[in-house]
Design an enzyme around this catalytic site. Structure first.
Site, PDB file in Angstrom:
ATOM      1  N   ARG A  40      28.498  36.184 -41.212  1.00 60.29           N
ATOM      2  CA  ARG A  40      27.172  36.519 -41.748  1.00 60.29           C
ATOM      3  C   ARG A  40      26.161  36.736 -40.627  1.00 60.29           C
ATOM      4  O   ARG A  40      25.286  37.590 -40.707  1.00 60.29           O
ATOM      5  CB  ARG A  40      26.726  35.427 -42.725  1.00 60.29           C
ATOM      6  N   HIS A  76      15.590  26.941 -45.498  1.00 63.07           N
ATOM      7  CA  HIS A  76      17.035  26.679 -45.459  1.00 63.07           C
ATOM      8  C   HIS A  76      17.639  26.997 -44.106  1.00 63.07           C
ATOM      9  O   HIS A  76      18.856  27.162 -43.987  1.00 63.07           O
ATOM     10  CB  HIS A  76      17.750  27.468 -46.570  1.00 63.07           C
TER      11      HIS A  76
END
Ligand code: BV8
Length: 236
Positions: free
Chosen positions: A61, A117
């Site tokens: 990612r 996050h």
């Protein structure tokens, strides 16, 4: 929706704001990684059990986001941050850096982008507790630039871990005149509970999302469609 010219605005974004930049949302990718549910990979237990699986997930990612560009929604929000007379606090659940890059392009100096996050492009050393900007992979367990220990993990808040800067986020939400949620399913807490906190504190609340989220009924107003269209229209 009537707003005073120096109103305080809190914006919460989720994976949907980056979808049109080519970054998979958690729903669109079916929430699967190598036949594992994302919730099962994005946890400290998974990292302890199978660090290579988790590091491969984040290496993939991290590499992918570096090939993506901010889209019209990111740029519209950066323009708002630059031009609005009141305080604009941009809280994102996303770990990509597309809001940050759009703010830099718009010349927004103190872009208040709160990554609750964590951030893909940071590595966190669990030996010396420092964070380093990290664009490469972590699968080879590289040494921490600060202490030399091979103790780097993704600087990501996993399920069961406490989100970053919650005090700042709650303070901004409780003094907001307007709370806008963009591109989030409202599936993950405490992010998904912020709209109720804002409403109870007297803010107007607006949802901009492709489809009704799990918390749509908590918003004063909800508009549905792609973020690149809805956000640009709302900012203008
Ligand atoms: C915490 C990093 C305590 C990972 C993420 C039971 C057991 C254990 C925990 C819990 C439990 N029940 C509740 C919890 C708490 C748990 C939780 O909420 N679990 C859920 C699954 C029920 N939460 C936590 O564990 C959090 N920590 O609670 O600590 C605490 C809390 C406060 C104070 C003290 C202590 C930590 C949660 C953080 C987890 N990490 N990310 C990674 O990214 O790899 S969450 C991850 O999933 C994302 O960051 C994001 O937040 C979430 C996905 O949400 P979305 O961003 O909304 O994405 P999604 O795909 O779901 O939706 C996309 C939306 O966009 C859709 O609605 C779609 O329609 C829309 N869309 C698509 N395309 C477009 C679009 N919209 C506009 N335009 C488009 N083009």
């Amino acid at each position: 929706m009537r707003l005073k010219a120096d109103a305080n605005i809190v914006i919460l974004t989720g994976a949907g704001v980056s979808a049109e930049s080519g970054i998979d949302t958690f729903r669109d990718s079916g929430g699967l990684w190598e036949q594992h549910r994302v919730e099962d990979v994005a946890t400290p237990e998974a990292f302890a059990r199978d660090p290579e699986l988790v590091l491969r997930f984040y290496d993939m990612r991290r590499a992918a986001i570096q090939t993506c560009e901010p889209n019209a929604a990111h740029h519209a929000l950066a323009r708002l941050q630059r031009a609005w007379a009141g305080q604009v606090t941009l809280v994102t659940q996303n770990v990509d850096d597309l809001h940050d890059r759009a703010a830099a392009t718009a010349g927004v100096e103190d872009a208040r982008v709160i990554h609750m996050h964590g951030e893909h492009l940071n590595a966190w050393c669990t030996a010396c507790d420092t964070r380093s900007r990290w664009r490469a992979t972590l699968i080879e367990r590289p040494a921490c630039p600060a202490c030399g220990e091979a103790a780097l993990r993704p600087d990501i808040v996993w399920f069961g871990e406490i989100p970053y800067r919650m005090d700042e986020i709650i303070a901004a939400v409780e003094s907001a005149d307007l709370f806008v949620s963009i591109g989030t399913s409202g599936a993950v807490y405490p992010a998904a509970g912020l709209v109720r906190m804002a409403g109870e504190a007297g803010a107007q609340t607006l949802e901009l999302n492709l489809e009704p989220s799990q918390g749509s009924h908590w918003f004063d107003e909800a508009r549905h469609g792609p973020a690149t269209r809805l956000v640009a229209q709302w900012v203008e």
